[in-house]
Scaffold this motif. Structure first.
Motif, short mmCIF file in Angstrom:
data_model
loop_
_atom_site.label_atom_id
_atom_site.label_comp_id
_atom_site.label_asym_id
_atom_site.label_seq_id
_atom_site.Cartn_x
_atom_site.Cartn_y
_atom_site.Cartn_z
N SER A 1 48.74 47.40 14.40
CA SER A 1 49.59 48.47 14.93
C SER A 1 50.90 47.94 15.49
O SER A 1 51.82 48.70 15.75
CB SER A 1 48.86 49.23 16.04
OG SER A 1 47.89 50.04 15.47
N PHE B 1 58.60 59.43 13.48
CA PHE B 1 58.13 58.31 14.28
C PHE B 1 59.28 57.59 14.98
O PHE B 1 59.14 56.47 15.45
CB PHE B 1 57.35 57.33 13.39
CG PHE B 1 56.28 58.02 12.59
CD1 PHE B 1 55.34 58.81 13.22
CD2 PHE B 1 56.25 57.92 11.22
CE1 PHE B 1 54.38 59.48 12.50
CE2 PHE B 1 55.29 58.60 10.49
CZ PHE B 1 54.35 59.38 11.13
N LYS C 1 63.19 48.03 18.26
CA LYS C 1 61.93 48.45 17.65
C LYS C 1 60.75 48.33 18.61
O LYS C 1 59.66 48.76 18.33
CB LYS C 1 61.66 47.60 16.40
CG LYS C 1 62.56 47.95 15.23
CD LYS C 1 62.20 47.17 14.01
CE LYS C 1 63.01 45.89 13.92
NZ LYS C 1 62.72 45.10 12.73
N ARG D 1 57.90 46.22 20.41
CA ARG D 1 57.20 44.96 20.16
C ARG D 1 56.96 44.79 18.67
O ARG D 1 56.92 45.78 17.92
CB ARG D 1 55.85 44.97 20.90
CG ARG D 1 55.99 45.09 22.39
CD ARG D 1 54.75 45.68 23.03
NE ARG D 1 54.47 47.03 22.55
CZ ARG D 1 53.44 47.76 22.96
NH1 ARG D 1 52.61 47.28 23.84
NH2 ARG D 1 53.25 48.98 22.48
N ASN E 1 56.03 46.37 12.59
CA ASN E 1 57.09 47.37 12.39
C ASN E 1 57.38 47.57 10.91
O ASN E 1 56.89 46.82 10.07
CB ASN E 1 58.34 46.95 13.16
CG ASN E 1 58.12 47.10 14.65
OD1 ASN E 1 57.56 48.09 15.11
ND2 ASN E 1 58.53 46.09 15.41
N HIS E 2 58.22 48.56 10.66
CA HIS E 2 58.40 49.04 9.28
C HIS E 2 59.74 48.69 8.65
O HIS E 2 60.78 48.64 9.31
CB HIS E 2 58.27 50.57 9.28
CG HIS E 2 58.84 51.21 8.06
ND1 HIS E 2 58.11 51.37 6.91
CD2 HIS E 2 60.08 51.70 7.79
CE1 HIS E 2 58.87 51.95 5.98
NE2 HIS E 2 60.09 52.16 6.50
#
Ligand SMILES: C[S@@+](CC[C@H](N)C(=O)[O-])C[C@H]1O[C@@H](n2cnc3c(N)ncnc32)[C@H](O)[C@@H]1O
Length: 685
Positions: A445, A500, A312, A314, A448-449
């Motif tokens: 930002s 993304f 992923k 950072r 992560n998701h």
């Protein structure tokens, strides 16, 4: 009545769901061109659809300017050829007064006869089949002074009437104070660029005029030109060290430059001053009433740090155990554009035929402008993720104050921008529609998701983003945020996330992938039913058939896929609608059973933005069925679910806290709060 959750609950995805946002920018490797004759290119030498790297076009503005998306004008080169020029990202939103820019105002940016060197000129055919020059990077537009060596041999061909170039020729007859008054008038109309011009003319006439510097400092501040704002405030203070407004502007400008210690010092010095202390500042200029942009410093908890987290890239990782609801970040937008600030709803890029939300286009312009004004800020933005191909270049990239990588910024916006929304009526907003915007928040930002099983959530207030622990987080755990609402259908989530570069491995996505085609088709059918323009019929006469339809959808779906209450997001809309239908039909017990099921699901996944609405509705439903204890329990829960994500954990039995919480709930338009008041629930808890 709204037909589904989504009407209210959508916490829009971060980022912009359009694919390939890259406008017409083909200049991946722009270079700073040395402005010497051997690098000059003329219009007749330009090739269509080509970026002439390492070259510059010397030209002169020969018409007034118009501003639509770009600042447009006609230019001529020393050979006498003329061409259209479109400058993108040249004028940020905050330089445009609320009524838009007239030709007169737009022409102040580049008056007729201004000589320019356009570095790395890009020549193309525009949407009207005309050739044109286009520049996306304002740093590539260099204004050439009349005594520049480059112009010694140049004889311009077009005869232009200079008297029409601007409205400033009257300066000979006006006094400095006249300019101050004119500047104030423009300031009142939020035409900050014109106000700047007026104050500057005044300063030329009277270089010791403290008010003009103090006023111009405020104009710079409004234009987000913080360094210039500070310079003017400091000049004013040199002339008059006791100038109150100049000192306040110095303080707030320092804060925006993130020079917090100096800012605090400035304000403390002001506080020590007796005169200052007696002044009632009111709340006008200050913090919350001035929203939606708030004066606030960034905050990051020291229980978290950025680390590499495998594929992923950072991510944020807890370096300590973190209790639920702990505040982890308060992040001020690096830059944000609110929807109400844009004049166009959509913007089509004719070279890619892709429509961009106007705010995302304006966001690019605003960031480009911000970096022009404050090149030192470039590092924090360039360090953000910019797509797979640029991942390793960030830290090694040389960032000079002159260079600007617009394409990279565009990608950074694509991968990192959040859409903010809040409906709180706490600012003096003219509209009741809430506040929506697109922005870049630097620290968040790096989150992560995952669609579900997240452990942090975000809320917005003005241009601030608050990130809190959604549940207790263990030391070593990565902080995970949901970019998309899990209530969104699987296909939509997958499509957006793929853009993304995310192949989400959450349990919900895995379930979606494993489904049989039959289930998939049914799910899509349900989705279409709920997305269709035909509203669900909640009128009494049609209620029975609506109930039958919804019950059969649920039955069919559950027969195809085993009941999976833990991940039953696909049925959330249907079940919610059914509970409303039961409620209207007076079948409260049936309605309550479904609502409790949904509430359980939302709560299990810490979807507070859904669960607090369900518990409010449950509180009212229980009131209607005379189950006062249950009503009380759910009302308390609703308050906690709604307010704790905002202010942190609290104990509602503490009477002082309770009254604060009720006040906030009212401010935030808590659903069913009026019904709760009528039912006396406020007194009961
Ligand atoms: C807003 S950035 C998050 C921070 C990023 N990991 C970094 O190194 O700067 C979004 C990008 O992170 C990566 N990412 C986020 N969540 C992910 C996930 N669940 N699986 C794989 N990549 C993910 C993707 O490359 C995505 O485009």
């Amino acid at each position: 009545m709204d037909k589904s959750f989504r009407k209210y609950e959508k916490q829009k995805s971060i980022l912009f769901p359009n694919d390939g946002q890259h406008f017409a920018n083909k200049k991946a490797n722009t270079v700073d061109v040395e402005l010497v004759p051997k690098n000059r290119i003329s219009i007749s030498q330009l090739q269509i659809d080509k970026v002439h790297i390492g070259k510059f076009l010397l030209c002169r503005v020969i018409t007034r300017c118009a501003k639509s998306t770009a600042l447009a004008m006609v230019i001529e080169d020393p050979e006498g050829e003329a061409e259209f020029l479109a400058l993108y990202n040249y004028i940020p939103v905050n330089k445009i007064p609320p009524k838009g820019l007239s030709v007169e105002q737009a022409s102040r940016f580049l008056p007729i006869s201004t000589v320019l060197a356009i570095q790395n000129p890009y020549y193309k055919v525009g949407q009207d089949a005309q050739t044109m020059l286009r520049s996306d990077n304002p740093n590539e537009i260099v204004i050439i002074k009349s005594n520049d060596k480059l112009l010694t041999q140049v004889k311009w061909k077009t005869n232009i009437e200079l008297s029409k170039t601007s409205g400033i020729e009257t300066s000979k007859v006006l006094s400095a104070d006249d300019f101050r008054i004119r500047g104030n008038e423009y300031f009142g109309k939020k035409d900050f660029v014109s106000a700047f011009d007026e104050y500057s003319h005044g300063i030329k006439l009277d270089p010791q005029n403290v008010t003009l510097y103090a006023n111009r400092s405020e104009v710079h501040f409004r234009l987000s030109q913080f360094k210039e704002a500070l310079d003017d405030a400091e000049t004013a203070l040199k002339i008059d060290p006791k100038h109150l407004k100049a000192a306040i502007r110095k303080g707030k400008t320092l804060m925006h430059l993130k020079r917090y210690a100096e800012s605090v010092n400035t304000f403390y010095t002001l506080l020590k001053d007796e005169v200052t202390r007696e002044i009632d500042f009111g709340t006008k200029e200050w913090v919350h009433l001035g929203g939606p942009r708030l004066d606030h410093a960034d905050y990051v908890s020291n229980a978290i740090e950025i680390k590499q987290v495998g594929e992923k890239g950072r991510g944020w990782v807890a370096n300590n155990d973190i209790p639920q609801h702990t505040l982890l970040m308060v992040s001020k937008a690096f830059e944000i554009v609110f929807n109400q600030e844009t004049r166009t709803c959509m913007n089509i890029n004719f070279s890619t035929k892709i429509m961009n939300e106007a705010t995302s286009t304006e966001l690019l312009t605003s960031i480009v402008q911000k970096l022009r004004a404050e090149p030192t800020l470039a590092r924090e933005i360039y360090d953000l993720y910019a797509g797979p191909e640029s991942i390793h270049t960030a830290s090694s990239e040389k960032i000079s104050s002159k260079s600007m990588n617009v394409e990279r910024i565009e990608k950074i916006i694509f991968y990192n921008a959040f859409q903010s929304e809040f409906f709180w009526k706490i600012f003096n907003q003219k509209t009741d529609h809430g506040c929506f915007g697109s922005g870049i928040w630097i620290k968040p930002s790096y989150l992560n998701h995952s669609c579900i099983d997240t452990n942090v959530h975000r809320i917005f207030l003005g241009d601030l983003m608050f990130v809190r622990a959604q549940r207790p987080i263990k030391k070593g755990e990565e902080l995970i945020l949901s970019y998309m609402d899990p209530v969104e259908p699987f296909e939509k989530r997958t499509k957006t996330l793929q853009q993304f570069g995310i192949n989400c491995q959450c349990r919900l996505c895995k379930l979606g992938r494993a489904e049989s085609n039959k289930v998939k088709q049914l799910r899509v059918k349900i989705q279409e039913r709920f997305d269709s323009d035909t509203p669900l019929q909640f009128e009494r006469v049609l209620l029975d058939s609506l109930i039958a339809e919804l019950e059969s959808i649920i039955e069919e779906f559950e027969s195809l896929r085993p009941k999976n209450y833990d991940l039953d997001f696909s049925l959330m809309d249907v079940k919610y609608a059914l509970s409303i239908a039961y409620h209207i039909n007076g079948k409260f017990t049936k309605s309550i059973t479904i609502l409790e099921q949904l509430h359980h699901l939302a709560k299990k996944h810490n979807l507070f933005h859904i669960s607090f609405r369900l518990s409010s509705l449950l509180a009212i439903s229980y009131t209607l069925t005379a189950k006062v204890d249950k009503a009380k329990e759910f009302f308390k829960l609703a308050l906690h679910e709604m307010i704790a994500p905002i202010i942190g954990n609290f104990d509602v039995s503490d009477s002082q806290i309770r009254s604060d919480v009720l006040l906030i709930a009212e401010k935030l338009n808590m659903p069913y709060i009026n019904e709760a008041k009528l039912a006396g629930l406020m007194e009961l808890i």
